[in-house]
Design a protein around this motif. Sequence first.
Motif, PDB file in Angstrom:
ATOM      1  N   MET A 171      13.450  21.432  -2.409  1.00  0.00           N
ATOM      2  CA  MET A 171      12.001  21.427  -2.256  1.00  0.00           C
ATOM      3  C   MET A 171      11.310  20.501  -3.253  1.00  0.00           C
ATOM      4  SD  MET A 171      10.363  23.042  -0.009  1.00  0.00           S
ATOM      5  CE  MET A 171      10.783  23.939   1.410  1.00  0.00           C
ATOM      6  N   GLU A 172      12.023  20.074  -4.226  1.00  0.00           N
ATOM      7  CA  GLU A 172      11.396  19.245  -5.242  1.00  0.00           C
ATOM      8  C   GLU A 172      10.957  17.900  -4.681  1.00  0.00           C
ATOM      9  OE1 GLU A 172      12.599  19.669  -9.557  1.00  0.00           O
ATOM     10  OE2 GLU A 172      13.409  17.722  -8.998  1.00  0.00           O
ATOM     11  N   GLN A 173      11.587  17.446  -3.596  1.00  0.00           N
ATOM     12  CA  GLN A 173      11.211  16.178  -3.012  1.00  0.00           C
ATOM     13  C   GLN A 173       9.818  16.237  -2.384  1.00  0.00           C
ATOM     14  OE1 GLN A 173      14.305  14.756  -0.475  1.00  0.00           O
ATOM     15  NE2 GLN A 173      15.679  14.318  -2.184  1.00  0.00           N
ATOM     16  N   TRP A 174       9.416  17.377  -1.859  1.00  0.00           N
ATOM     17  CA  TRP A 174       8.073  17.517  -1.290  1.00  0.00           C
ATOM     18  C   TRP A 174       7.036  17.278  -2.375  1.00  0.00           C
ATOM     19  CZ3 TRP A 174       3.943  20.786  -2.268  1.00  0.00           C
ATOM     20  CH2 TRP A 174       2.906  20.734  -1.351  1.00  0.00           C
ATOM     21  N   ASN A 175       7.230  17.870  -3.512  1.00  0.00           N
ATOM     22  CA  ASN A 175       6.317  17.723  -4.643  1.00  0.00           C
ATOM     23  C   ASN A 175       6.193  16.256  -5.051  1.00  0.00           C
ATOM     24  OD1 ASN A 175       5.073  17.734  -7.131  1.00  0.00           O
ATOM     25  ND2 ASN A 175       6.680  18.877  -8.142  1.00  0.00           N
ATOM     26  N   GLN A 176       7.315  15.582  -5.165  1.00  0.00           N
ATOM     27  CA  GLN A 176       7.306  14.176  -5.570  1.00  0.00           C
ATOM     28  C   GLN A 176       6.681  13.288  -4.502  1.00  0.00           C
ATOM     29  OE1 GLN A 176      11.423  13.562  -6.414  1.00  0.00           O
ATOM     30  NE2 GLN A 176      11.304  14.523  -8.439  1.00  0.00           N
ATOM     31  N   LYS A 177       6.911  13.623  -3.251  1.00  0.00           N
ATOM     32  CA  LYS A 177       6.322  12.850  -2.147  1.00  0.00           C
ATOM     33  C   LYS A 177       4.793  12.955  -2.173  1.00  0.00           C
ATOM     34  CE  LYS A 177       6.124  14.394   2.020  1.00  0.00           C
ATOM     35  NZ  LYS A 177       6.288  14.882   3.376  1.00  0.00           N
ATOM     36  N   ILE A 178       4.284  14.156  -2.384  1.00  0.00           N
ATOM     37  CA  ILE A 178       2.836  14.361  -2.457  1.00  0.00           C
ATOM     38  C   ILE A 178       2.254  13.627  -3.661  1.00  0.00           C
ATOM     39  CG2 ILE A 178       1.039  16.102  -2.815  1.00  0.00           C
ATOM     40  CD1 ILE A 178       2.182  16.135   0.005  1.00  0.00           C
ATOM     41  N   ALA A 179       2.934  13.692  -4.794  1.00  0.00           N
ATOM     42  CA  ALA A 179       2.457  12.994  -5.999  1.00  0.00           C
ATOM     43  C   ALA A 179       2.399  11.487  -5.761  1.00  0.00           C
ATOM     44  CB  ALA A 179       3.358  13.313  -7.183  1.00  0.00           C
ATOM     45  N   GLU A 180       3.396  10.942  -5.095  1.00  0.00           N
ATOM     46  CA  GLU A 180       3.396   9.506  -4.786  1.00  0.00           C
ATOM     47  C   GLU A 180       2.265   9.143  -3.839  1.00  0.00           C
ATOM     48  OE1 GLU A 180       4.960   6.684  -5.754  1.00  0.00           O
ATOM     49  OE2 GLU A 180       5.643   7.986  -7.384  1.00  0.00           O
ATOM     50  N   GLN A 181       2.050   9.971  -2.828  1.00  0.00           N
ATOM     51  CA  GLN A 181       0.958   9.714  -1.899  1.00  0.00           C
ATOM     52  C   GLN A 181      -0.392   9.744  -2.614  1.00  0.00           C
ATOM     53  OE1 GLN A 181       1.401  12.674   1.147  1.00  0.00           O
ATOM     54  NE2 GLN A 181       2.794  11.409   2.375  1.00  0.00           N
ATOM     55  N   LEU A 182      -0.554  10.711  -3.514  1.00  0.00           N
ATOM     56  CA  LEU A 182      -1.799  10.801  -4.281  1.00  0.00           C
ATOM     57  C   LEU A 182      -2.003   9.561  -5.142  1.00  0.00           C
ATOM     58  CD1 LEU A 182      -2.148  14.466  -5.539  1.00  0.00           C
ATOM     59  CD2 LEU A 182      -3.832  13.148  -4.311  1.00  0.00           C
ATOM     60  N   LYS A 183      -0.956   9.129  -5.800  1.00  0.00           N
ATOM     61  CA  LYS A 183      -1.064   7.941  -6.654  1.00  0.00           C
ATOM     62  C   LYS A 183      -1.398   6.703  -5.834  1.00  0.00           C
ATOM     63  CE  LYS A 183       1.864   9.758 -10.264  1.00  0.00           C
ATOM     64  NZ  LYS A 183       3.197   9.797 -10.865  1.00  0.00           N
ATOM     65  N   GLN A 184      -0.809   6.581  -4.645  1.00  0.00           N
ATOM     66  CA  GLN A 184      -1.119   5.441  -3.787  1.00  0.00           C
ATOM     67  C   GLN A 184      -2.563   5.483  -3.299  1.00  0.00           C
ATOM     68  OE1 GLN A 184       1.756   5.502  -0.647  1.00  0.00           O
ATOM     69  NE2 GLN A 184       3.413   4.665  -1.921  1.00  0.00           N
ATOM     70  N   GLU A 185      -3.031   6.662  -2.938  1.00  0.00           N
ATOM     71  CA  GLU A 185      -4.410   6.795  -2.451  1.00  0.00           C
ATOM     72  C   GLU A 185      -5.435   6.517  -3.547  1.00  0.00           C
ATOM     73  OE1 GLU A 185      -5.808   7.590   0.576  1.00  0.00           O
ATOM     74  OE2 GLU A 185      -3.843   7.444   1.520  1.00  0.00           O
ATOM     75  N   LEU A 186      -5.092   6.881  -4.772  1.00  0.00           N
ATOM     76  CA  LEU A 186      -6.067   6.809  -5.871  1.00  0.00           C
ATOM     77  C   LEU A 186      -5.727   5.733  -6.899  1.00  0.00           C
ATOM     78  CD1 LEU A 186      -6.386  10.650  -6.410  1.00  0.00           C
ATOM     79  CD2 LEU A 186      -7.956   9.180  -5.160  1.00  0.00           C
ATOM     80  N   ASN A 187      -4.966   4.707  -6.511  1.00  0.00           N
ATOM     81  CA  ASN A 187      -4.495   3.736  -7.497  1.00  0.00           C
ATOM     82  C   ASN A 187      -5.602   2.909  -8.129  1.00  0.00           C
ATOM     83  OD1 ASN A 187      -5.060   2.129  -5.316  1.00  0.00           O
ATOM     84  ND2 ASN A 187      -3.057   1.148  -5.240  1.00  0.00           N
ATOM     85  N   ASP A 188      -6.711   2.641  -7.440  1.00  0.00           N
ATOM     86  CA  ASP A 188      -7.778   1.834  -8.033  1.00  0.00           C
ATOM     87  C   ASP A 188      -9.052   2.635  -8.306  1.00  0.00           C
ATOM     88  OD1 ASP A 188      -8.209   2.168  -5.359  1.00  0.00           O
ATOM     89  OD2 ASP A 188      -9.084   0.178  -5.035  1.00  0.00           O
ATOM     90  N   VAL A 189      -8.934   3.940  -8.372  1.00  0.00           N
ATOM     91  CA  VAL A 189     -10.076   4.797  -8.693  1.00  0.00           C
ATOM     92  C   VAL A 189     -10.204   4.881 -10.213  1.00  0.00           C
ATOM     93  CG1 VAL A 189     -10.987   7.146  -8.482  1.00  0.00           C
ATOM     94  CG2 VAL A 189      -9.800   6.098  -6.562  1.00  0.00           C
ATOM     95  N   LYS A 190     -11.442   4.945 -10.696  1.00  0.00           N
ATOM     96  CA  LYS A 190     -11.689   4.998 -12.140  1.00  0.00           C
ATOM     97  C   LYS A 190     -11.070   6.248 -12.763  1.00  0.00           C
ATOM     98  CE  LYS A 190     -16.160   2.806 -11.577  1.00  0.00           C
ATOM     99  NZ  LYS A 190     -17.601   3.056 -11.620  1.00  0.00           N
ATOM    100  N   GLU A 191     -10.596   6.080 -13.994  1.00  0.00           N
ATOM    101  CA  GLU A 191      -9.979   7.188 -14.735  1.00  0.00           C
ATOM    102  C   GLU A 191     -10.977   8.338 -14.931  1.00  0.00           C
ATOM    103  OE1 GLU A 191      -7.025   9.276 -16.531  1.00  0.00           O
ATOM    104  OE2 GLU A 191      -6.784   7.299 -15.637  1.00  0.00           O
ATOM    105  N   ARG A 192     -12.214   7.979 -15.135  1.00  0.00           N
ATOM    106  CA  ARG A 192     -13.265   8.980 -15.335  1.00  0.00           C
ATOM    107  C   ARG A 192     -13.401   9.864 -14.084  1.00  0.00           C
ATOM    108  NH1 ARG A 192     -18.776   8.191 -14.018  1.00  0.00           N
ATOM    109  NH2 ARG A 192     -18.216   6.045 -13.613  1.00  0.00           N
ATOM    110  N   ASP A 193     -13.334   9.265 -12.903  1.00  0.00           N
ATOM    111  CA  ASP A 193     -13.416  10.033 -11.663  1.00  0.00           C
ATOM    112  C   ASP A 193     -12.197  10.927 -11.470  1.00  0.00           C
ATOM    113  OD1 ASP A 193     -15.875   8.937 -11.026  1.00  0.00           O
ATOM    114  OD2 ASP A 193     -15.029   7.352  -9.757  1.00  0.00           O
ATOM    115  N   LEU A 194     -11.040  10.425 -11.874  1.00  0.00           N
ATOM    116  CA  LEU A 194      -9.823  11.236 -11.763  1.00  0.00           C
ATOM    117  C   LEU A 194      -9.912  12.484 -12.629  1.00  0.00           C
ATOM    118  CD1 LEU A 194      -7.061   8.479 -11.785  1.00  0.00           C
ATOM    119  CD2 LEU A 194      -8.006   9.686  -9.810  1.00  0.00           C
ATOM    120  N   ARG A 195     -10.475  12.329 -13.825  1.00  0.00           N
ATOM    121  CA  ARG A 195     -10.647  13.503 -14.698  1.00  0.00           C
ATOM    122  C   ARG A 195     -11.700  14.440 -14.137  1.00  0.00           C
ATOM    123  NH1 ARG A 195     -10.171   9.854 -18.979  1.00  0.00           N
ATOM    124  NH2 ARG A 195     -12.422   9.725 -19.087  1.00  0.00           N
TER     125      ARG A 195
END
Length: 161
Positions: free
Chosen positions: A1-25
Amino acid sequence: MEQWNQKIAEQLKQELNDVKERDLRFFRIAEYLRMVKRVDDFSETCQQCKKFQAEIEREVKTIRLAVTETGKERRTYDRHIDQLARHMKKEHGFFPPYYYTYSYSFFYTLIAAIIGLLISLLFPSIDRWFFVVPGIIVGLMAGQLIGNRKDSQIRSNNKLL
């Protein structure tokens, strides 16, 4: 099941790669990633966590809109992360940082101020603030100490949201 977690984290990083750090916080993305990992960990034993997996997969697809624009997606994301946090707190024993410090400080201060006010009614010749202010101070200090001790236990058990 650990692969699901990593897959979601990668998708999130791809979706939010150019979003400001302030918005992420501001939108608690790091906390969201931690909760995604915990949902993955508990999904085998908790039916609600299993349901949250489907919701998380749906939410990841619209998270960029939720973070960058106001509207329905943002409200949905806010509601989703609040439901996740409430479930993790209620069912699995995870708490926000300084949860008990803040809660105990408030209630102990309120109770001590009321006790100080009641004591001041017993001594009408002395100014009321003479008993209320020390009550507030003692209540605040007691709440900070007791709450901090409880929060330290939570931190040591890795039960922070």
